[in-house]
Design a protein around this motif. Sequence first.
Motif, PDB file in Angstrom:
ATOM      1  N   MET A  11       0.819  -1.208   0.000  1.00 34.71           N
ATOM      2  CA  MET A  11       0.000   0.000   0.000  1.00 34.71           C
ATOM      3  C   MET A  11       0.858   1.265   0.000  1.00 34.71           C
ATOM      4  SD  MET A  11      -3.192  -0.878  -0.045  1.00 34.71           S
ATOM      5  CE  MET A  11      -4.142   0.504   0.550  1.00 34.71           C
ATOM      6  N   GLY A  12       1.870   1.287   0.892  1.00 40.29           N
ATOM      7  CA  GLY A  12       2.673   2.498   1.062  1.00 40.29           C
ATOM      8  C   GLY A  12       3.418   2.899  -0.208  1.00 40.29           C
ATOM      9  N   ALA A  13       3.948   1.917  -0.941  1.00 39.82           N
ATOM     10  CA  ALA A  13       4.732   2.255  -2.146  1.00 39.82           C
ATOM     11  C   ALA A  13       3.892   3.019  -3.178  1.00 39.82           C
ATOM     12  CB  ALA A  13       5.361   0.998  -2.749  1.00 39.82           C
ATOM     13  N   PRO A  14       2.723   2.504  -3.568  1.00 37.09           N
ATOM     14  CA  PRO A  14       1.935   3.285  -4.543  1.00 37.09           C
ATOM     15  C   PRO A  14       1.423   4.619  -3.996  1.00 37.09           C
ATOM     16  CG  PRO A  14       0.760   1.269  -3.907  1.00 37.09           C
ATOM     17  CD  PRO A  14       2.140   1.163  -3.341  1.00 37.09           C
ATOM     18  N   MET A  15       1.162   4.672  -2.699  1.00 34.10           N
ATOM     19  CA  MET A  15       0.711   5.951  -2.106  1.00 34.10           C
ATOM     20  C   MET A  15       1.849   6.974  -2.181  1.00 34.10           C
ATOM     21  SD  MET A  15      -1.291   4.313   1.172  1.00 34.10           S
ATOM     22  CE  MET A  15      -1.631   5.827   2.059  1.00 34.10           C
ATOM     23  N   ALA A  16       3.057   6.528  -1.822  1.00 30.82           N
ATOM     24  CA  ALA A  16       4.218   7.431  -1.886  1.00 30.82           C
ATOM     25  C   ALA A  16       4.476   7.864  -3.332  1.00 30.82           C
ATOM     26  CB  ALA A  16       5.446   6.735  -1.302  1.00 30.82           C
ATOM     27  N   ARG A  17       4.297   6.931  -4.255  1.00 27.79           N
ATOM     28  CA  ARG A  17       4.502   7.242  -5.686  1.00 27.79           C
ATOM     29  C   ARG A  17       3.546   8.357  -6.126  1.00 27.79           C
ATOM     30  NH1 ARG A  17       3.497   2.182  -7.857  1.00 27.79           N
ATOM     31  NH2 ARG A  17       5.280   1.383  -6.714  1.00 27.79           N
ATOM     32  N   ALA A 125      -5.414  -1.559  -5.538  1.00 33.16           N
ATOM     33  CA  ALA A 125      -5.912  -0.914  -6.762  1.00 33.16           C
ATOM     34  C   ALA A 125      -6.216   0.553  -6.482  1.00 33.16           C
ATOM     35  CB  ALA A 125      -7.156  -1.638  -7.275  1.00 33.16           C
ATOM     36  N   GLY A 126      -6.862   0.809  -5.349  1.00 28.69           N
ATOM     37  CA  GLY A 126      -7.180   2.189  -4.957  1.00 28.69           C
ATOM     38  C   GLY A 126      -5.926   2.984  -4.651  1.00 28.69           C
ATOM     39  N   ALA A 127      -4.928   2.310  -4.053  1.00 32.48           N
ATOM     40  CA  ALA A 127      -3.667   3.001  -3.740  1.00 32.48           C
ATOM     41  C   ALA A 127      -2.963   3.397  -5.031  1.00 32.48           C
ATOM     42  CB  ALA A 127      -2.776   2.101  -2.891  1.00 32.48           C
ATOM     43  N   ASN A 128      -2.968   2.505  -6.024  1.00 26.76           N
ATOM     44  CA  ASN A 128      -2.328   2.808  -7.308  1.00 26.76           C
ATOM     45  C   ASN A 128      -3.039   3.923  -8.056  1.00 26.76           C
ATOM     46  OD1 ASN A 128       0.060   1.126  -8.011  1.00 26.76           O
ATOM     47  ND2 ASN A 128      -1.319  -0.519  -7.377  1.00 26.76           N
ATOM     48  N   ALA A 129      -4.366   3.856  -8.053  1.00 22.56           N
ATOM     49  CA  ALA A 129      -5.159   4.809  -8.844  1.00 22.56           C
ATOM     50  C   ALA A 129      -5.446   6.108  -8.084  1.00 22.56           C
ATOM     51  CB  ALA A 129      -6.476   4.144  -9.258  1.00 22.56           C
ATOM     52  N   ALA A 130      -4.938   6.223  -6.851  1.00 22.37           N
ATOM     53  CA  ALA A 130      -5.197   7.403  -6.007  1.00 22.37           C
ATOM     54  C   ALA A 130      -6.693   7.618  -5.796  1.00 22.37           C
ATOM     55  CB  ALA A 130      -4.545   8.659  -6.597  1.00 22.37           C
ATOM     56  N   THR A 131      -7.398   6.512  -5.546  1.00 18.64           N
ATOM     57  CA  THR A 131      -8.852   6.599  -5.319  1.00 18.64           C
ATOM     58  C   THR A 131      -9.233   6.054  -3.941  1.00 18.64           C
ATOM     59  OG1 THR A 131      -9.155   4.460  -6.406  1.00 18.64           O
ATOM     60  CG2 THR A 131      -9.430   6.417  -7.783  1.00 18.64           C
ATOM     61  N   LEU A 132      -8.274   6.023  -3.019  1.00 17.38           N
ATOM     62  CA  LEU A 132      -8.545   5.476  -1.683  1.00 17.38           C
ATOM     63  C   LEU A 132      -9.596   6.300  -0.946  1.00 17.38           C
ATOM     64  CD1 LEU A 132      -4.864   4.817  -0.527  1.00 17.38           C
ATOM     65  CD2 LEU A 132      -6.580   3.067  -1.087  1.00 17.38           C
ATOM     66  N   PRO A 148      -5.477  18.180   2.014  1.00 14.23           N
ATOM     67  CA  PRO A 148      -4.998  18.368   0.637  1.00 14.23           C
ATOM     68  C   PRO A 148      -3.999  17.294   0.201  1.00 14.23           C
ATOM     69  CG  PRO A 148      -4.896  20.434   1.873  1.00 14.23           C
ATOM     70  CD  PRO A 148      -5.223  19.370   2.855  1.00 14.23           C
ATOM     71  N   VAL A 149      -3.170  16.818   1.129  1.00 11.80           N
ATOM     72  CA  VAL A 149      -2.195  15.769   0.781  1.00 11.80           C
ATOM     73  C   VAL A 149      -2.918  14.433   0.599  1.00 11.80           C
ATOM     74  CG1 VAL A 149      -0.160  14.500   1.569  1.00 11.80           C
ATOM     75  CG2 VAL A 149      -0.303  16.971   1.938  1.00 11.80           C
ATOM     76  N   LEU A 150      -3.862  14.143   1.484  1.00 11.41           N
ATOM     77  CA  LEU A 150      -4.614  12.886   1.351  1.00 11.41           C
ATOM     78  C   LEU A 150      -5.393  12.859   0.035  1.00 11.41           C
ATOM     79  CD1 LEU A 150      -5.922  12.265   5.000  1.00 11.41           C
ATOM     80  CD2 LEU A 150      -3.840  11.439   3.895  1.00 11.41           C
ATOM     81  N   ALA A 151      -5.855  14.024  -0.390  1.00  7.33           N
ATOM     82  CA  ALA A 151      -6.628  14.097  -1.642  1.00  7.33           C
ATOM     83  C   ALA A 151      -5.757  13.762  -2.858  1.00  7.33           C
ATOM     84  CB  ALA A 151      -7.237  15.486  -1.793  1.00  7.33           C
ATOM     85  N   GLN A 152      -4.427  13.789  -2.686  1.00  7.87           N
ATOM     86  CA  GLN A 152      -3.538  13.404  -3.788  1.00  7.87           C
ATOM     87  C   GLN A 152      -3.330  11.888  -3.826  1.00  7.87           C
ATOM     88  OE1 GLN A 152      -0.506  16.141  -2.581  1.00  7.87           O
ATOM     89  NE2 GLN A 152      -1.049  17.624  -4.158  1.00  7.87           N
ATOM     90  N   MET A 153      -3.847  11.191  -2.802  1.00 13.25           N
ATOM     91  CA  MET A 153      -3.738   9.719  -2.775  1.00 13.25           C
ATOM     92  C   MET A 153      -5.114   9.058  -2.752  1.00 13.25           C
ATOM     93  SD  MET A 153      -0.694   9.180   0.034  1.00 13.25           S
ATOM     94  CE  MET A 153      -1.452  10.173   1.320  1.00 13.25           C
ATOM     95  N   GLY A 154      -6.154   9.853  -2.616  1.00 17.58           N
ATOM     96  CA  GLY A 154      -7.481   9.264  -2.482  1.00 17.58           C
ATOM     97  C   GLY A 154      -8.581  10.147  -3.015  1.00 17.58           C
TER      98      GLY A 154
END
Length: 295
Positions: A11-17, A125-132, A148-154
């Motif tokens: 999870m963390g890797a795609p979120m950081a990406r 899938a959500g972590a990769n697509a930033a739709t968490l 605002p930062v969370l909105a860039q991952m979800g």
Amino acid sequence: MKIAFIGLGNMGAPMARNLLKAGHHLHLFDLDTNALAELAAQGGHIKDSARHAAQGSDLVITMLPAAAHVGSAFLGENGILAGIATGTPALDCSTIDPQSIRDIATIAASQGVVVGDAPVSGGTAGANAATLTFMVGGSVQHYERVKPVLAQMGRNIVHCGEVGTGQIAKLCNNLLLGISMIGVSEAMALGHALGIDTQVLAGVINSSTGSCWSSQSYNPWPGIVETAPASRGYTGGFAADLMLKDLGLATEAARLAHQPVLLGALAQQLFQAMSQRGEGGRDFSAIIESYLSRH
Ligand code: NAD
């Protein structure tokens, strides 16, 4: 923004990406050097401890397996609280019990650091697509700062209340998910045994009062939903062992609150039996096989 990101797993890797893509400067820490190297190749900066990652950061995010890891990442000798500046917000996105994050937040508050919880729903899938979906616990001010930062991952950033309430929302949701998947499995297996076509049965359920996410989007019977793990051998979804972990957290939280969770406890035992059979790595919807004659 300078962000410390600690825990670069599934999870963390795609979120950081996604944070790198959004243009942030990332301080990375993980115990796994391969995970670090992969993110460093995409522009992140490797640090040799959580403490060094937190130093000079404007925000600290953790995404770790369980409460023990979160505790050592925050409170250890070379942990976040040893490096973070007073006033800097921190956010734990792992799924852990509500009391552990409250305890960490209390210790952090004594040195002027605000820690909140923000567990996620949506899987890799959500972590990769930033739709968490982020379920955020903490003060309104903390929520407004991190949103605002969370909105860039979800996609859905929900303020649930004070610290710990994000974990409460997550545990209650997954308690219901575990139970509903077993319910759908039971109904689909019974229908098959009694002789109705499973496609027809799923269609009826999904346009009737039994409809739910487990029947509509993630049906456990193979071939009903093409994109569901059941249609690809129960791979690449939400592992039964992770569901077992979440049901354990929910039943333990219920025990502490003297609150009965009758179906949740049964669901936990069914996933425990699945895990004992060596099937904990399979998608949790494979629980339907408990109802099929070869088991
Ligand atoms: P993971 O096991 O893939 O990754 C965890 C990472 O943390 C690993 O890279 C590990 O090396 C690192 N780590 C462990 N201890 C550490 C420490 N002390 N300091 C630094 N790094 C450390 O786990 P994951 O699948 O990414 O899940 C993370 C959290 O998210 C869990 O709490 C899980 O329940 C939750 N979650 C997972 C999913 C999912 O589909 N995988 C979905 C929703 C929520």
